[in-house]
Design a protein around this motif. Structure first.
Motif, PDB file in Angstrom:
ATOM      1  N   ASP A  71     -20.298 -26.753 -35.899  1.00 35.32           N
ATOM      2  CA  ASP A  71     -21.251 -26.199 -36.868  1.00 35.32           C
ATOM      3  C   ASP A  71     -20.609 -25.015 -37.578  1.00 35.32           C
ATOM      4  N   MET A  72     -20.422 -25.156 -38.900  1.00 32.68           N
ATOM      5  CA  MET A  72     -19.793 -24.105 -39.698  1.00 32.68           C
ATOM      6  C   MET A  72     -20.809 -23.334 -40.534  1.00 32.68           C
ATOM      7  N   THR A  73     -22.109 -23.494 -40.244  1.00 31.28           N
ATOM      8  CA  THR A  73     -23.133 -22.868 -41.080  1.00 31.28           C
ATOM      9  C   THR A  73     -23.582 -21.511 -40.563  1.00 31.28           C
ATOM     10  N   SER A  74     -23.040 -21.077 -39.417  1.00 36.18           N
ATOM     11  CA  SER A  74     -23.398 -19.760 -38.894  1.00 36.18           C
ATOM     12  C   SER A  74     -22.179 -18.844 -38.949  1.00 36.18           C
ATOM     13  N   ALA A  75     -22.386 -17.594 -38.641  1.00 38.00           N
ATOM     14  CA  ALA A  75     -21.303 -16.615 -38.743  1.00 38.00           C
ATOM     15  C   ALA A  75     -20.130 -16.966 -37.831  1.00 38.00           C
ATOM     16  N   THR A  76     -20.447 -17.469 -36.648  1.00 35.93           N
ATOM     17  CA  THR A  76     -19.414 -17.894 -35.708  1.00 35.93           C
ATOM     18  C   THR A  76     -19.501 -19.401 -35.524  1.00 35.93           C
ATOM     19  N   PRO A  77     -18.439 -20.133 -35.777  1.00 32.75           N
ATOM     20  CA  PRO A  77     -18.480 -21.593 -35.579  1.00 32.75           C
ATOM     21  C   PRO A  77     -18.890 -21.953 -34.163  1.00 32.75           C
ATOM     22  N   ARG A  78     -19.641 -23.074 -34.042  1.00 33.62           N
ATOM     23  CA  ARG A  78     -20.144 -23.495 -32.741  1.00 33.62           C
ATOM     24  C   ARG A  78     -19.827 -24.971 -32.528  1.00 33.62           C
ATOM     25  N   ILE A  79     -19.296 -25.297 -31.371  1.00 27.84           N
ATOM     26  CA  ILE A  79     -19.092 -26.702 -31.021  1.00 27.84           C
ATOM     27  C   ILE A  79     -20.415 -27.275 -30.524  1.00 27.84           C
ATOM     28  N   LEU A  80     -20.920 -28.288 -31.231  1.00 30.25           N
ATOM     29  CA  LEU A  80     -22.179 -28.916 -30.853  1.00 30.25           C
ATOM     30  C   LEU A  80     -21.957 -30.217 -30.080  1.00 30.25           C
ATOM     31  N   ARG A  81     -20.768 -30.791 -30.214  1.00 33.21           N
ATOM     32  CA  ARG A  81     -20.393 -31.931 -29.377  1.00 33.21           C
ATOM     33  C   ARG A  81     -18.908 -31.810 -29.070  1.00 33.21           C
ATOM     34  N   PRO A  82     -18.520 -31.698 -27.805  1.00 34.40           N
ATOM     35  CA  PRO A  82     -17.096 -31.584 -27.492  1.00 34.40           C
ATOM     36  C   PRO A  82     -16.367 -32.897 -27.729  1.00 34.40           C
ATOM     37  N   GLY A  83     -15.079 -32.787 -28.020  1.00 39.39           N
ATOM     38  CA  GLY A  83     -14.245 -33.962 -28.250  1.00 39.39           C
ATOM     39  C   GLY A  83     -12.809 -33.645 -27.928  1.00 39.39           C
ATOM     40  N   ALA A  84     -11.905 -34.430 -28.511  1.00 38.62           N
ATOM     41  CA  ALA A  84     -10.487 -34.272 -28.198  1.00 38.62           C
ATOM     42  C   ALA A  84      -9.918 -32.946 -28.688  1.00 38.62           C
ATOM     43  N   ILE A  85     -10.511 -32.379 -29.741  1.00 37.74           N
ATOM     44  CA  ILE A  85     -10.078 -31.073 -30.246  1.00 37.74           C
ATOM     45  C   ILE A  85     -10.910 -30.001 -29.541  1.00 37.74           C
ATOM     46  N   SER A  86     -10.260 -29.190 -28.748  1.00 36.99           N
ATOM     47  CA  SER A  86     -10.966 -28.246 -27.873  1.00 36.99           C
ATOM     48  C   SER A  86     -11.336 -26.954 -28.578  1.00 36.99           C
ATOM     49  N   ALA A  87     -12.183 -26.177 -27.908  1.00 33.77           N
ATOM     50  CA  ALA A  87     -12.570 -24.868 -28.427  1.00 33.77           C
ATOM     51  C   ALA A  87     -11.350 -23.957 -28.542  1.00 33.77           C
ATOM     52  N   ASN A  88     -10.452 -24.008 -27.579  1.00 28.73           N
ATOM     53  CA  ASN A  88      -9.257 -23.158 -27.632  1.00 28.73           C
ATOM     54  C   ASN A  88      -8.376 -23.504 -28.828  1.00 28.73           C
ATOM     55  N   THR A  89      -8.246 -24.786 -29.116  1.00 25.94           N
ATOM     56  CA  THR A  89      -7.465 -25.199 -30.288  1.00 25.94           C
ATOM     57  C   THR A  89      -8.083 -24.647 -31.564  1.00 25.94           C
ATOM     58  N   LEU A  90      -9.393 -24.734 -31.670  1.00 24.93           N
ATOM     59  CA  LEU A  90     -10.079 -24.231 -32.859  1.00 24.93           C
ATOM     60  C   LEU A  90      -9.926 -22.715 -32.985  1.00 24.93           C
ATOM     61  N   GLN A 134      -7.451 -20.926 -31.917  1.00 21.97           N
ATOM     62  CA  GLN A 134      -6.071 -20.659 -32.327  1.00 21.97           C
ATOM     63  C   GLN A 134      -5.867 -20.923 -33.815  1.00 21.97           C
ATOM     64  N   LEU A 135      -6.522 -21.952 -34.325  1.00 20.69           N
ATOM     65  CA  LEU A 135      -6.387 -22.284 -35.747  1.00 20.69           C
ATOM     66  C   LEU A 135      -7.073 -21.250 -36.637  1.00 20.69           C
ATOM     67  N   LEU A 136      -8.212 -20.756 -36.171  1.00 24.43           N
ATOM     68  CA  LEU A 136      -8.997 -19.821 -36.986  1.00 24.43           C
ATOM     69  C   LEU A 136      -8.653 -18.359 -36.714  1.00 24.43           C
ATOM     70  N   HIS A 137      -7.973 -18.100 -35.600  1.00 27.63           N
ATOM     71  CA  HIS A 137      -7.726 -16.718 -35.178  1.00 27.63           C
ATOM     72  C   HIS A 137      -9.042 -15.942 -35.126  1.00 27.63           C
ATOM     73  N   ALA A 138     -10.053 -16.612 -34.582  1.00 20.44           N
ATOM     74  CA  ALA A 138     -11.392 -16.028 -34.530  1.00 20.44           C
ATOM     75  C   ALA A 138     -12.185 -16.697 -33.415  1.00 20.44           C
ATOM     76  N   PRO A 139     -13.303 -16.100 -33.004  1.00 22.95           N
ATOM     77  CA  PRO A 139     -14.119 -16.694 -31.942  1.00 22.95           C
ATOM     78  C   PRO A 139     -14.719 -18.036 -32.363  1.00 22.95           C
ATOM     79  N   VAL A 140     -14.902 -18.907 -31.400  1.00 23.51           N
ATOM     80  CA  VAL A 140     -15.622 -20.173 -31.568  1.00 23.51           C
ATOM     81  C   VAL A 140     -16.471 -20.368 -30.321  1.00 23.51           C
ATOM     82  N   HIS A 141     -17.792 -20.547 -30.508  1.00 22.83           N
ATOM     83  CA  HIS A 141     -18.663 -20.812 -29.365  1.00 22.83           C
ATOM     84  C   HIS A 141     -18.448 -22.245 -28.911  1.00 22.83           C
ATOM     85  N   ASP A 142     -18.360 -22.441 -27.584  1.00 18.92           N
ATOM     86  CA  ASP A 142     -18.297 -23.814 -27.103  1.00 18.92           C
ATOM     87  C   ASP A 142     -19.710 -24.372 -26.969  1.00 18.92           C
ATOM     88  N   SER A 143     -19.796 -25.622 -26.537  1.00 15.23           N
ATOM     89  CA  SER A 143     -21.100 -26.291 -26.498  1.00 15.23           C
ATOM     90  C   SER A 143     -22.069 -25.597 -25.558  1.00 15.23           C
TER      91      SER A 143
END
Length: 338
Positions: A181-200, A202-211
């Motif tokens: 979910d990219m509609t909030s201030a901090t991206p949130r994983i709403l369904r986990p998959g092959a691309i992990s929260a840690n990968t995201l 690292q790509l964004l250099h910012a926090p990402v909430h996991d599911s």
């Protein structure tokens, strides 16, 4: 490419004509319709028995089509699209006004991704626009990872509503895309998959909430509904139970005492099992990617074997295995409804 280009052209023509086409992606096979055609979209819901408020994911030829489907796209979304597309990542964004309600489930958000499969990409390029495509199976059941699974799963729907199946071989990933979910201030994983929260992160250099974080904040803020987020999903018709490795022999013994035929998915080094004609054993890979690749095909095999119970030893409880654990827990919740 497994599907010839004349098959791709025919499939695109069928989509333009408002028909349904099943096609492979790197995750699972999708049941596709023109995402701008409400009449075609209704056919998806009828073929799957899918609730009308359950949103669809729109598959795009490439990231240049994003502006046709979403507005107010944050820079972080462009960053993830550039890094992960084509690939198993779905972005939830604010919907473009032209997107039909059937795609969004009546919400003000839309899910989009670019799949990483040569047949899917060839079809999308030939079609030239977005294709809405949930998994090509009955709603809540095991997702298909081969063309044969689609034929087995949809059955009569193939004759009544699915015009064509493009065969692209077995899906490389085997479980559905990560949804962010990219509609909030901090991206949130709403369904986990092959691309992990840690990968995201690292790509964004910012926090990402996991599911799990997203679930914890569900009462405090609106969380968009997304595909595959119901408690019961990906479910075999045979009852499925998760158990610890050390509990497996006792669980098998209890089932056999009740006269049940048991299917077991467990690591190679789990407690050895006595030879028994009422027990089917498959080795669970210790590698997340291989386990995910094999999971749905194995569950389908167990269903076809006419077992009474499926026992799966619980995978490791860590971020690397989060997507697999997510699928298994939802499968267990929805299982046993024959």
């Amino acid at each position: 490419m497994p599907s010839a280009m004349n098959d791709i052209a025919r499939a695109a023509q069928l989509l333009h004509a408002g028909e349904l086409v099943a096609f492979p992606t790197e995750t699972v096979y999708g049941l596709g319709a023109d995402a701008h055609n409400p009449i075609a979209l209704e056919k998806i819901f009828a073929a799957k028995g899918r609730p009308a408020d359950h949103p669809l994911i729109v598959h795009l030829p490439d990231a240049s089509h994003l502006g046709d489907w979403a507005i107010d796209i944050p820079a972080a979304a462009h960053t993830l699209a550039a890094a992960c597309w084509p690939g198993p990542l779905t972005l939830i964004l604010k919907r473009h006004p032209s997107v039909p309600d059937l795609v969004t489930g009546g919400q003000n958000t839309v899910g989009v991704r670019v799949p990483n499969h040569p047949v899917a990409l060839a079809l999308l390029r030939e079609f030239g626009s977005g294709i809405a495509a949930p998994s090509a199976n009955k709603f809540g059941r095991i997702s298909p990872t081969t063309a044969a699974h689609v034929k087995e799963e949809l059955g009569e729907s193939l004759e009544t509503s699915v015009a064509m199946i493009l065969d692209g071989g077995a899906c490389a990933v085997g479980i559905e895309s990560t949804i962010v979910d990219m509609t909030s201030a901090t991206p949130r994983i709403l369904r986990p998959g092959a691309i992990s929260a840690n990968t995201l992160r690292q790509l964004l250099h910012a926090p990402v909430h996991d599911s799990h974080a997203a679930q914890q904040t569900d009462n405090a803020m609106h969380i968009p509904r997304v595909s595959g987020s119901l408690a019961a999903h990906y479910a075999p018709r045979t009852s499925l139970q998760l158990c610890a490795v050390e509990s497996l022999p006792a669980a098998i013994a209890a089932a056999l005492q009740q006269g049940q035929r048991v299917a077991v998915l467990a690591p190679e080094l789990s407690p050895p099992l006595l030879a028994n004609q009422h027990v089917i054993r498959r080795i669970a890979s210790a590698d997340f990617s291989q386990f995910a690749h094999d999971l749905y095909a194995t569950l389908r095999e167990f269903d076809a074997a006419d077992c009474d119970l499926i026992l799966v030893t619980t995978p490791p409880d860590n971020e690397a295995w989060r997507a697999v654990n997510d699928r298994l827990h939802r499968a267990a919740t929805g299982s046993g409804n024959k």
